[in-house]
Design a protein around this motif. Structure first.
Motif, PDB file in Angstrom:
ATOM      1  N   CYS A 210       0.813  -1.209   0.000  1.00  0.00           N
ATOM      2  CA  CYS A 210       0.000   0.000   0.000  1.00  0.00           C
ATOM      3  C   CYS A 210       0.844   1.256   0.000  1.00  0.00           C
ATOM      4  CB  CYS A 210      -0.949   0.024   1.201  1.00  0.00           C
ATOM      5  SG  CYS A 210      -0.131   0.358   2.769  1.00  0.00           S
ATOM      6  N   GLY A 211       2.159   1.142   0.128  1.00  0.00           N
ATOM      7  CA  GLY A 211       3.022   2.308   0.018  1.00  0.00           C
ATOM      8  C   GLY A 211       2.722   3.325   1.086  1.00  0.00           C
ATOM      9  N   ALA A 212       2.641   4.609   0.683  1.00  0.00           N
ATOM     10  CA  ALA A 212       2.406   5.683   1.649  1.00  0.00           C
ATOM     11  C   ALA A 212       0.936   5.887   1.906  1.00  0.00           C
ATOM     12  CB  ALA A 212       3.025   6.979   1.148  1.00  0.00           C
ATOM     13  N   GLY A 213       0.110   4.983   1.488  1.00  0.00           N
ATOM     14  CA  GLY A 213      -1.322   5.130   1.703  1.00  0.00           C
ATOM     15  C   GLY A 213      -2.077   4.349   0.654  1.00  0.00           C
ATOM     16  N   ARG A 214      -3.370   4.414   0.751  1.00  0.00           N
ATOM     17  CA  ARG A 214      -4.200   3.625  -0.136  1.00  0.00           C
ATOM     18  C   ARG A 214      -4.107   4.101  -1.577  1.00  0.00           C
ATOM     19  NH1 ARG A 214     -10.687   2.981   0.746  1.00  0.00           N
ATOM     20  NH2 ARG A 214     -11.120   1.620  -1.031  1.00  0.00           N
ATOM     21  N   ARG A 215      -3.911   5.403  -1.768  1.00  0.00           N
ATOM     22  CA  ARG A 215      -3.919   5.967  -3.109  1.00  0.00           C
ATOM     23  C   ARG A 215      -2.522   6.326  -3.604  1.00  0.00           C
ATOM     24  NH1 ARG A 215      -8.461   6.792  -0.613  1.00  0.00           N
ATOM     25  NH2 ARG A 215      -7.562   8.292   0.821  1.00  0.00           N
ATOM     26  N   VAL A 216      -1.469   5.900  -2.934  1.00  0.00           N
ATOM     27  CA  VAL A 216      -0.101   6.093  -3.387  1.00  0.00           C
ATOM     28  C   VAL A 216       0.559   4.725  -3.456  1.00  0.00           C
ATOM     29  CG1 VAL A 216       2.115   7.180  -2.936  1.00  0.00           C
ATOM     30  CG2 VAL A 216       0.013   8.375  -2.343  1.00  0.00           C
ATOM     31  N   THR A 217       0.999   4.301  -4.628  1.00  0.00           N
ATOM     32  CA  THR A 217       1.564   2.981  -4.818  1.00  0.00           C
ATOM     33  C   THR A 217       3.080   3.057  -4.906  1.00  0.00           C
ATOM     34  OG1 THR A 217       1.412   3.180  -7.217  1.00  0.00           O
ATOM     35  CG2 THR A 217      -0.506   2.276  -6.071  1.00  0.00           C
ATOM     36  N   PRO A 218       3.784   1.971  -4.638  1.00  0.00           N
ATOM     37  CA  PRO A 218       5.246   1.989  -4.752  1.00  0.00           C
ATOM     38  C   PRO A 218       5.734   2.336  -6.150  1.00  0.00           C
ATOM     39  CG  PRO A 218       4.504   0.054  -3.535  1.00  0.00           C
ATOM     40  CD  PRO A 218       3.279   0.702  -4.099  1.00  0.00           C
ATOM     41  N   ARG A 219       4.904   2.134  -7.161  1.00  0.00           N
ATOM     42  CA  ARG A 219       5.339   2.418  -8.523  1.00  0.00           C
ATOM     43  C   ARG A 219       5.513   3.913  -8.772  1.00  0.00           C
ATOM     44  NH1 ARG A 219       2.402   0.249 -14.075  1.00  0.00           N
ATOM     45  NH2 ARG A 219       3.884   1.205 -15.546  1.00  0.00           N
TER      46      ARG A 219
ATOM     47  N   LEU B  43     -24.740  19.393 -12.227  1.00  0.00           N
ATOM     48  CA  LEU B  43     -23.673  18.962 -13.127  1.00  0.00           C
ATOM     49  C   LEU B  43     -22.303  19.097 -12.466  1.00  0.00           C
ATOM     50  CD1 LEU B  43     -24.902  20.482 -16.518  1.00  0.00           C
ATOM     51  CD2 LEU B  43     -24.965  18.083 -15.806  1.00  0.00           C
ATOM     52  N   ASN B  44     -22.098  20.187 -11.724  1.00  0.00           N
ATOM     53  CA  ASN B  44     -20.827  20.360 -11.022  1.00  0.00           C
ATOM     54  C   ASN B  44     -20.634  19.293  -9.955  1.00  0.00           C
ATOM     55  OD1 ASN B  44     -20.044  22.614 -12.489  1.00  0.00           O
ATOM     56  ND2 ASN B  44     -21.095  24.027 -11.121  1.00  0.00           N
ATOM     57  N   LEU B  45     -21.689  18.996  -9.196  1.00  0.00           N
ATOM     58  CA  LEU B  45     -21.582  17.981  -8.152  1.00  0.00           C
ATOM     59  C   LEU B  45     -21.292  16.600  -8.738  1.00  0.00           C
ATOM     60  CD1 LEU B  45     -24.460  18.970  -5.695  1.00  0.00           C
ATOM     61  CD2 LEU B  45     -21.999  19.113  -5.300  1.00  0.00           C
ATOM     62  N   VAL B  46     -21.966  16.271  -9.839  1.00  0.00           N
ATOM     63  CA  VAL B  46     -21.724  14.975 -10.470  1.00  0.00           C
ATOM     64  C   VAL B  46     -20.295  14.882 -10.980  1.00  0.00           C
ATOM     65  CG1 VAL B  46     -22.369  13.506 -12.421  1.00  0.00           C
ATOM     66  CG2 VAL B  46     -24.141  14.578 -11.036  1.00  0.00           C
ATOM     67  N   GLY B  47     -19.786  15.991 -11.540  1.00  0.00           N
ATOM     68  CA  GLY B  47     -18.408  15.992 -12.009  1.00  0.00           C
ATOM     69  C   GLY B  47     -17.410  15.786 -10.885  1.00  0.00           C
ATOM     70  N   MET B  48     -17.604  16.507  -9.767  1.00  0.00           N
ATOM     71  CA  MET B  48     -16.697  16.326  -8.630  1.00  0.00           C
ATOM     72  C   MET B  48     -16.826  14.934  -8.027  1.00  0.00           C
ATOM     73  SD  MET B  48     -16.703  20.010  -6.671  1.00  0.00           S
ATOM     74  CE  MET B  48     -18.487  20.095  -6.498  1.00  0.00           C
ATOM     75  N   TRP B  49     -18.053  14.427  -7.944  1.00  0.00           N
ATOM     76  CA  TRP B  49     -18.263  13.082  -7.398  1.00  0.00           C
ATOM     77  C   TRP B  49     -17.587  12.033  -8.279  1.00  0.00           C
ATOM     78  CZ3 TRP B  49     -20.956   8.703  -9.123  1.00  0.00           C
ATOM     79  CH2 TRP B  49     -21.170   7.720  -8.154  1.00  0.00           C
ATOM     80  N   SER B  50     -17.655  12.201  -9.590  1.00  0.00           N
ATOM     81  CA  SER B  50     -17.001  11.256 -10.496  1.00  0.00           C
ATOM     82  C   SER B  50     -15.489  11.340 -10.370  1.00  0.00           C
ATOM     83  CB  SER B  50     -17.423  11.544 -11.944  1.00  0.00           C
ATOM     84  OG  SER B  50     -18.826  11.436 -12.098  1.00  0.00           O
ATOM     85  N   ALA B  51     -14.953  12.567 -10.222  1.00  0.00           N
ATOM     86  CA  ALA B  51     -13.510  12.723 -10.064  1.00  0.00           C
ATOM     87  C   ALA B  51     -13.026  12.072  -8.773  1.00  0.00           C
ATOM     88  CB  ALA B  51     -13.143  14.208 -10.081  1.00  0.00           C
ATOM     89  N   LEU B  52     -13.784  12.231  -7.691  1.00  0.00           N
ATOM     90  CA  LEU B  52     -13.419  11.572  -6.437  1.00  0.00           C
ATOM     91  C   LEU B  52     -13.518  10.059  -6.561  1.00  0.00           C
ATOM     92  CD1 LEU B  52     -15.145  13.908  -3.813  1.00  0.00           C
ATOM     93  CD2 LEU B  52     -12.701  13.697  -4.274  1.00  0.00           C
ATOM     94  N   GLY B  53     -14.486   9.585  -7.363  1.00  0.00           N
ATOM     95  CA  GLY B  53     -14.616   8.148  -7.567  1.00  0.00           C
ATOM     96  C   GLY B  53     -13.395   7.562  -8.261  1.00  0.00           C
ATOM     97  N   LEU B  54     -12.760   8.330  -9.152  1.00  0.00           N
ATOM     98  CA  LEU B  54     -11.540   7.849  -9.799  1.00  0.00           C
ATOM     99  C   LEU B  54     -10.410   7.673  -8.799  1.00  0.00           C
ATOM    100  CD1 LEU B  54     -11.584  10.029 -13.049  1.00  0.00           C
ATOM    101  CD2 LEU B  54     -12.280   7.641 -12.792  1.00  0.00           C
ATOM    102  N   LEU B  55     -10.477   8.408  -7.677  1.00  0.00           N
ATOM    103  CA  LEU B  55      -9.472   8.277  -6.621  1.00  0.00           C
ATOM    104  C   LEU B  55      -9.899   7.286  -5.544  1.00  0.00           C
ATOM    105  CD1 LEU B  55      -8.585  12.061  -6.184  1.00  0.00           C
ATOM    106  CD2 LEU B  55      -7.304  10.336  -7.458  1.00  0.00           C
ATOM    107  N   SER B  56     -10.941   6.516  -5.844  1.00  0.00           N
ATOM    108  CA  SER B  56     -11.472   5.507  -4.907  1.00  0.00           C
ATOM    109  C   SER B  56     -12.041   6.149  -3.643  1.00  0.00           C
ATOM    110  CB  SER B  56     -10.380   4.487  -4.529  1.00  0.00           C
ATOM    111  OG  SER B  56      -9.916   3.813  -5.675  1.00  0.00           O
TER     112      SER B  56
END
Length: 214
Positions: free
Chosen positions: A17-26, A154-167
């Motif tokens: 898991c590296g430095a966290g869930r969203r940071v990988t050793p790669r 539309l703005n909320l859906v866009g931000m929610w989708s962007a956060l979803g890409l970050l899990s």
């Protein structure tokens, strides 16, 4: 057996898991491990797992926290100064919005003085004309509210989708009571700003009003 399985999963997580869930050793090969997320297996004793983990991290100075406790400890809080600043910015924005709405309704009603006079000459009573003006003002507020909700959605859906890409899966919370109060305030302001000049124009009399230039 349950806490041993949890310790093995924790050790495996420390390697991946590296430095966290969203940071990988790669993409961060030299980043240190700042936390290890452990999920208790089905049927395992959570208290025993927690006790075993505390013993395992005692030498390194680690700390064992539940999910809720970790969120409370790491979530950035909003202090009073920040909240005051946000409310001041919001208040200024709402004030200018109210002024713009009232000015638009006053100008639009003033430009329709002759039309209102024609309605009076056609047989409409003063109350009927004022009700028509009020209904038109409410229609403008409803259309504006729907368009604003569409843009905000539309703005909320866009931000929610962007956060979803970050899990990061977060529910969208809409303050319906606050939005309803703001919409009602806009409706009252729009109706007042439209009916007031129309009422003043009708007091002059229908015949004299028709002579006013547009």
């Amino acid at each position: 057996m349950g806490h041993r399985r949890a310790e093995e999963r924790a050790s495996a997580g420390a390697e991946t898991c590296g430095a966290g869930r969203r940071v990988t050793p790669r993409n961060a090969p030299s980043a240190p491990v700042d936390r290890v997320e452990v999920r208790v297996a089905a049927g395992a004793d959570a208290a025993a797992v927690a006790s075993g983990l505390r013993q395992a991290v005692r030498v390194s100075g680690g700390e064992v926290l539940t999910k809720d406790a970790w969120v409370r400890a790491t979530s950035p809080g909003t202090n009073r100064t920040t909240r005051t600043g946000l409310f001041m910015v919001l208040g200024i924005a709402l004030l200018y919005t109210g002024i713009s709405l009232a000015d638009t309704m006053v100008m639009a009603t003033s430009d329709r003085v002759r039309e209102l006079a024609v309605l009076r000459l056609a047989g409409a009573t003063g109350r009927q004309v004022l009700r028509l003006v009020a209904a038109e003002a409410l229609l403008v507020v409803v259309i504006g509210g729907l368009l604003g909700a569409l843009v905000a959605g539309l703005n909320l859906v866009g931000m929610w989708s962007a956060l979803g890409l970050l899990s990061v899966r977060t529910p969208i919370q809409i303050p319906w009571a606050t939005l309803g109060a703001i919409l009602c305030a806009c409706a009252v302001l729009a109706v007042t700003a439209a009916v007031a000049p129309a009422g003043l124009a009708l007091r002059r009399g229908a015949m004299s009003t028709t002579g006013v230039r547009e």
